[in-house]
Design an enzyme around this catalytic site. Structure first.
Site, mmCIF file in Angstrom:
data_model
loop_
_atom_site.group_PDB
_atom_site.id
_atom_site.type_symbol
_atom_site.label_atom_id
_atom_site.label_comp_id
_atom_site.label_asym_id
_atom_site.label_seq_id
_atom_site.Cartn_x
_atom_site.Cartn_y
_atom_site.Cartn_z
ATOM 1 N N GLU A 1 -3.018 7.429 -5.115
ATOM 2 C CA GLU A 1 -3.361 6.645 -6.297
ATOM 3 C C GLU A 1 -4.648 7.195 -6.867
ATOM 4 O O GLU A 1 -5.551 7.490 -6.074
ATOM 5 C CB GLU A 1 -3.562 5.163 -5.936
ATOM 6 C CG GLU A 1 -2.260 4.431 -5.796
ATOM 7 C CD GLU A 1 -2.437 2.937 -5.491
ATOM 8 O OE1 GLU A 1 -3.537 2.404 -5.725
ATOM 9 O OE2 GLU A 1 -1.483 2.334 -5.004
ATOM 10 N N ARG B 1 0.853 -1.188 0.000
ATOM 11 C CA ARG B 1 0.000 0.000 0.000
ATOM 12 C C ARG B 1 0.892 1.243 0.000
ATOM 13 O O ARG B 1 1.864 1.312 0.774
ATOM 14 C CB ARG B 1 -0.902 0.033 1.243
ATOM 15 C CG ARG B 1 -2.057 -0.960 1.233
ATOM 16 C CD ARG B 1 -3.109 -0.618 0.165
ATOM 17 N NE ARG B 1 -4.230 -1.550 0.166
ATOM 18 C CZ ARG B 1 -4.330 -2.645 -0.594
ATOM 19 N NH1 ARG B 1 -3.371 -2.963 -1.438
ATOM 20 N NH2 ARG B 1 -5.409 -3.410 -0.537
ATOM 21 N N HIS C 1 -0.727 -0.392 -9.762
ATOM 22 C CA HIS C 1 -1.389 -1.304 -8.811
ATOM 23 C C HIS C 1 -1.989 -2.517 -9.553
ATOM 24 O O HIS C 1 -3.196 -2.750 -9.512
ATOM 25 C CB HIS C 1 -2.470 -0.557 -8.019
ATOM 26 C CG HIS C 1 -2.800 -1.208 -6.707
ATOM 27 N ND1 HIS C 1 -3.155 -0.501 -5.587
ATOM 28 C CD2 HIS C 1 -2.844 -2.515 -6.329
ATOM 29 C CE1 HIS C 1 -3.407 -1.327 -4.585
ATOM 30 N NE2 HIS C 1 -3.221 -2.564 -5.017
HETATM 31 C C1 DGY Z 1 -5.199 -6.500 -2.746
HETATM 32 O O1 DGY Z 1 -5.711 -7.582 -3.034
HETATM 33 O O2 DGY Z 1 -5.192 -6.031 -1.596
HETATM 34 C C2 DGY Z 1 -4.623 -5.723 -3.878
HETATM 35 O O3 DGY Z 1 -3.668 -4.825 -3.480
HETATM 36 C C3 DGY Z 1 -5.721 -5.006 -4.615
HETATM 37 O O4 DGY Z 1 -6.167 -3.949 -3.850
#
Ligand code: DGY
Length: 321
Positions: free
Chosen positions: A266, A237, A285
Site C-alpha cells: 500500500e 490487512r 483502505h
Molecule cells: C484500522 O483501524 O485498523 C484500519 O484498518 C485503519 O488502519
C-alpha cells in the site's frame, strides 16, 4: 502535557484535548513522517497519537520510552512492536468497536460490487463502451442463499455476517481460534477448519488481525482449494493474502473475483494489473472513512491518550492475542 498527532485531527477529538488542558501539535504535511522526524517530534511530547502507516518499531520505542502513552487512530496494531512496548511499560491504546459497522459495510460493499462487476461497468462507461443491450455481456453473480466464509470472526466479522445474513440469507461459516457464541446463536454461524472454509464458501471475507500466524495464509495453495466461482474479499490487512498468488488465481480462473480494501503493498501502484481485471474491485483502505466513524475514532483515541497522560487505565488498551 503535550501530545503529538501524526495527522490533522478531527475537531471532536481536538475538543477533548482542549477541555483536558493538553497541548496538541499536529503534523500537517501530506506525507508520512520519517522515523527521524517522528522521534524529533516525540522528544517534545508526553504522548503520541499515531494515525496512518507509521511503524513504531523497537528502535523508535527505545528512543522514545519517555512517552506515557501511545494512542493509535486504528483498531489494527500490527505497526507496533507490542512486545517491546510492554517490556518498556508504554501502554498502547486503539479504537475497537467504534469502527466495526463502517468497516464491515465496506466488506459488504466490495462483496456486492465484485459480484456485479460494478467498478468494471463504471470504467466501461468512462471509455465510451455503453452501446447496445447484450443479454450475455459481463454477467454477475447473485448472493441470495450463498455461503459466506468469515476468516477472523470478531466485531467487524460479526457485523459483516449479520448484514449478509439479513440482506441475502447467506449461510455463515467461520474460521477462528475461539468460538463466537453470539454469531452461532444469533446467525447460525458454524465454526469450521480452514480447509473447509476454503472449499465450501462462495464468498470469503477476511477480518483477522495481521500477525505471524495470519501473514500469507491466503496463498496459491489456499486459492487452489476455493471454488472457481468464489469471491475473495479482504478489508483487514494486505499481507494476509499473497497478492501475486491472488493475481494468478484470478487469471487462471481458480477463483472468480476479488474485492480489496487493503493491498500489499500500500498504496497500490496505479499501473497494477489487478486494476484492469473486470472481476476485481479495489478501494484505497477506506474501511472506516465515514464522518461518523472518524469522529468516534478521534474521540476514543483522544480519551486513550488523556487517560494515559493521567496514569489512568486506557478505555481501550491493546491486548495482543
Ligand atoms: C484500522 O483501524 O485498523 C484500519 O484498518 C485503519 O488502519
Amino acid at each position: 502535557m503535550r501530545v503529538f498527532i501524526t495527522r490533522q485531527f478531527p475537531k471532536s477529538g481536538l475538543a477533548l484535548f482542549e477541555k483536558a488542558g493538553i497541548e496538541v501539535e499536529q503534523w500537517t504535511e501530506n506525507r508520512d513522517l520519517t522515523q527521524e522526524e517522528l522521534i524529533a517530534k516525540c522528544k517534545n511530547a508526553d504522548a503520541l497519537l499515531a494515525a496512518g502507516r507509521i511503524e513504531l518499531n523497537a528502535k523508535f520505542l527505545e528512543t522514545c520510552q519517555h512517552l506515557k502513552v501511545i494512542s493509535l487512530f486504528s483498531v489494527g496494531y500490527d505497526n507496533v512492536d507490542m512486545e517491546k512496548a510492554d517490556e518498556l511499560g508504554i501502554p498502547v491504546g486503539h479504537t475497537p468497536g467504534v469502527l466495526s459497522k463502517a468497516t464491515a459495510d465496506t466488506a459488504f460493499l466490495l462483496m456486492q460490487a465484485t459480484a456485479r462487476k460494478a467498478f468494471h461497468h463504471h470504467k466501461r462507461i468512462a471509455k465510451g463502451d455503453w452501446e447496445f443491450f447484450d443479454p450475455l455481456q459481463d454477467l454477475g453473480q447473485e448472493l441470495q442463499g450463498k455461503t459466506l466464509g468469515i476468516f477472523g470472526l470478531g466485531n467487524i466479522g460479526y457485523e459483516m455476517a449479520k448484514s449478509s445474513k439479513g440482506a441475502f440469507d447467506m449461510e455463515i461459516l467461520y474460521h477462528n481460534r475461539s468460538a463466537n457464541e453470539k454469531a452461532e446463536s444469533e446467525l447460525g454461524a458454524k465454526k469450521v477448519p480452514f480447509d473447509e472454509l476454503l472449499e465450501n464458501s462462495d464468498v470469503i471475507s477476511v477480518h483477522a488481525n495481521l500477525s505471524e500466524e495470519t501473514e500469507g495464509v491466503f496463498d496459491a495453495d489456499a486459492f487452489a482449494k476455493m471454488k472457481p466461482t468464489a469471491i475473495f474479499v479482504n478489508i483487514a490487512r494486505g499481507p494476509i493474502h499473497r497478492q501475486s498468488d491472488l493475481k494468478k488465481a484470478l487469471e487462471s480462473g481458480e477463483i472468480w473475483g476479488a474485492g480489496l480494501d487493503v493491498t500489499d503493498p500500500e498504496p497500490m501502484d496505479k499501473d497494477d494489473e489487478l486494476l484492469d481485471f473486470p472481476n476485481v474491485c479495489v478501494l484505497p483502505h477506506i474501511g472506516s472513512s465515514t464522518f461518523e466513524t472518524r469522529n468516534a475514532m478521534a474521540e476514543l483515541s483522544a480519551r486513550n491518550a488523556i487517560a494515559g497522560l493521567r496514569n489512568e487505565p486506557l478505555p481501550a488498551r491493546v491486548k495482543p492475542d
